[in-house]
Design a protein around this motif. Structure first.
Motif, mmCIF file in Angstrom:
data_model
loop_
_atom_site.group_PDB
_atom_site.id
_atom_site.type_symbol
_atom_site.label_atom_id
_atom_site.label_comp_id
_atom_site.label_asym_id
_atom_site.label_seq_id
_atom_site.Cartn_x
_atom_site.Cartn_y
_atom_site.Cartn_z
ATOM 1 N N LYS A 102 -42.542 -20.744 -49.111
ATOM 2 C CA LYS A 102 -43.771 -21.509 -48.675
ATOM 3 C C LYS A 102 -44.950 -20.460 -48.408
ATOM 4 C CE LYS A 102 -42.947 -25.354 -45.345
ATOM 5 N NZ LYS A 102 -42.672 -25.551 -43.734
ATOM 6 N N CYS A 103 -45.874 -20.675 -49.040
ATOM 7 C CA CYS A 103 -47.163 -19.660 -49.115
ATOM 8 C C CYS A 103 -47.522 -19.353 -47.678
ATOM 9 C CB CYS A 103 -48.355 -20.475 -49.707
ATOM 10 S SG CYS A 103 -49.765 -19.625 -49.591
ATOM 11 N N PRO A 104 -47.528 -18.324 -47.504
ATOM 12 C CA PRO A 104 -47.711 -18.015 -46.023
ATOM 13 C C PRO A 104 -49.166 -18.154 -45.467
ATOM 14 C CG PRO A 104 -47.844 -16.004 -47.354
ATOM 15 C CD PRO A 104 -47.334 -17.188 -48.259
ATOM 16 N N SER A 105 -49.894 -18.309 -46.282
ATOM 17 C CA SER A 105 -51.558 -18.818 -45.816
ATOM 18 C C SER A 105 -51.689 -20.271 -45.766
ATOM 19 C CB SER A 105 -52.542 -18.071 -46.538
ATOM 20 O OG SER A 105 -52.710 -18.563 -48.042
ATOM 21 N N CYS A 106 -51.266 -21.093 -46.678
ATOM 22 C CA CYS A 106 -51.538 -22.513 -46.567
ATOM 23 C C CYS A 106 -50.270 -23.440 -46.347
ATOM 24 C CB CYS A 106 -52.255 -22.943 -47.842
ATOM 25 S SG CYS A 106 -51.336 -22.844 -49.443
ATOM 26 N N GLY A 107 -49.152 -22.956 -46.656
ATOM 27 C CA GLY A 107 -48.038 -23.713 -46.443
ATOM 28 C C GLY A 107 -47.295 -24.295 -47.669
ATOM 29 N N GLN A 108 -48.161 -24.320 -48.872
ATOM 30 C CA GLN A 108 -47.811 -24.931 -49.915
ATOM 31 C C GLN A 108 -46.386 -24.558 -50.421
ATOM 32 O OE1 GLN A 108 -49.308 -27.240 -52.101
ATOM 33 N NE2 GLN A 108 -47.381 -26.884 -53.523
ATOM 34 N N LYS A 109 -45.354 -25.464 -50.841
ATOM 35 C CA LYS A 109 -44.374 -25.152 -51.423
ATOM 36 C C LYS A 109 -44.340 -24.652 -52.848
ATOM 37 C CE LYS A 109 -41.399 -27.705 -48.116
ATOM 38 N NZ LYS A 109 -40.813 -29.125 -47.852
ATOM 39 N N HIS A 122 -47.784 -16.195 -56.853
ATOM 40 C CA HIS A 122 -49.283 -16.713 -57.043
ATOM 41 C C HIS A 122 -49.418 -18.017 -56.167
ATOM 42 C CE1 HIS A 122 -53.462 -16.427 -57.819
ATOM 43 N NE2 HIS A 122 -53.413 -17.570 -58.330
ATOM 44 N N CYS A 123 -49.998 -18.333 -55.343
ATOM 45 C CA CYS A 123 -50.039 -19.638 -54.929
ATOM 46 C C CYS A 123 -50.931 -20.621 -55.663
ATOM 47 C CB CYS A 123 -50.465 -19.549 -53.365
ATOM 48 S SG CYS A 123 -50.836 -21.314 -52.735
ATOM 49 N N PRO A 124 -50.666 -21.698 -56.423
ATOM 50 C CA PRO A 124 -51.675 -22.437 -57.116
ATOM 51 C C PRO A 124 -52.718 -23.126 -56.222
ATOM 52 C CG PRO A 124 -49.530 -23.515 -56.901
ATOM 53 C CD PRO A 124 -49.371 -22.182 -56.137
ATOM 54 N N LYS A 125 -52.437 -23.254 -55.010
ATOM 55 C CA LYS A 125 -53.309 -24.228 -54.232
ATOM 56 C C LYS A 125 -54.426 -23.272 -53.711
ATOM 57 C CE LYS A 125 -52.971 -27.569 -50.475
ATOM 58 N NZ LYS A 125 -51.941 -28.059 -49.514
ATOM 59 N N CYS A 126 -54.122 -22.062 -52.888
ATOM 60 C CA CYS A 126 -54.998 -21.301 -52.400
ATOM 61 C C CYS A 126 -55.313 -19.865 -53.228
ATOM 62 C CB CYS A 126 -54.934 -21.002 -50.754
ATOM 63 S SG CYS A 126 -53.419 -20.187 -50.408
ATOM 64 N N GLY A 127 -54.593 -19.481 -54.131
ATOM 65 C CA GLY A 127 -54.636 -18.234 -54.836
ATOM 66 C C GLY A 127 -54.054 -17.088 -54.032
ATOM 67 N N THR A 128 -53.511 -17.315 -52.828
ATOM 68 C CA THR A 128 -52.899 -15.988 -52.273
ATOM 69 C C THR A 128 -51.705 -15.673 -52.975
ATOM 70 O OG1 THR A 128 -53.223 -17.070 -50.227
ATOM 71 C CG2 THR A 128 -51.927 -15.254 -50.014
ATOM 72 N N ASP A 129 -51.499 -14.227 -53.100
ATOM 73 C CA ASP A 129 -50.454 -13.508 -53.691
ATOM 74 C C ASP A 129 -49.460 -13.116 -52.765
ATOM 75 O OD1 ASP A 129 -50.829 -13.753 -56.795
ATOM 76 O OD2 ASP A 129 -52.836 -12.573 -56.227
HETATM 77 ZN ZN LIG Z 1 -51.407 -20.968 -50.481
#
Ligand SMILES: [Zn+2]
Length: 134
Positions: A102-109, A122-129
């Motif tokens: 899970k992305c730590p900032s937006c929760g995207q799986k 690299h989170c495709p939703k919010c861009g967090t690495d």
């Molecule tokens: Zn994210």
């Protein structure tokens, strides 16, 4: 051995062969045989025999359209059982090959293949690495 296979192939021309219903029958018969090893009961032996007879009858049948219809009816009848099973099987296979993070900032799986060591994701939703072990 090659000659036997050739003979068998010639014998099977125009005959129905295997389908999902026969596969199910085969497993059912094997299951009954296994159960029968532990609890010996005569109705089980009868069930075994009936299953084997029905299986062979369908495999060697020349009435292909009738057998096909039977299989379709079987598939329709077992749809509600087979679909969840298939999904579960898929998830199980996937969980062995992939890790879900899970992305730590937006929760995207995010699905990452296993066994690659430490990877930067690299989170495709919010861009967090973020870095995880795969
Ligand atoms: Zn994210």
């Amino acid at each position: 051995m090659g000659k036997f296979r050739e003979k068998l192939q010639r014998f099977m021309i125009g005959r129905y062969g295997m389908d999902q219903l026969n596969q199910f029958l085969l497993y059912a018969v094997l299951a009954v045989i296994l159960i029968n090893l532990f609890v010996r009961m005569w109705p089980l032996e009868l069930l075994e025999l009936a299953g084997i007879v029905f299986l062979y009858f369908r495999m060697f049948s020349r009435n292909i359209s009738k057998r096909y219809q039977e299989n379709q009816a079987f598939l329709r009848m077992t749809f509600r059982v087979r679909e969840p099973l298939k999904k579960w099987q898929f998830r199980f296979r996937e969980s062995r090959q992939y890790h879900i993070y899970k992305c730590p900032s937006c929760g995207q799986k995010i699905r990452i293949p296993r066994g690659r060591g430490r990877v930067s994701i690299h989170c495709p939703k919010c861009g967090t690495d973020f870095i995880k072990k795969s």
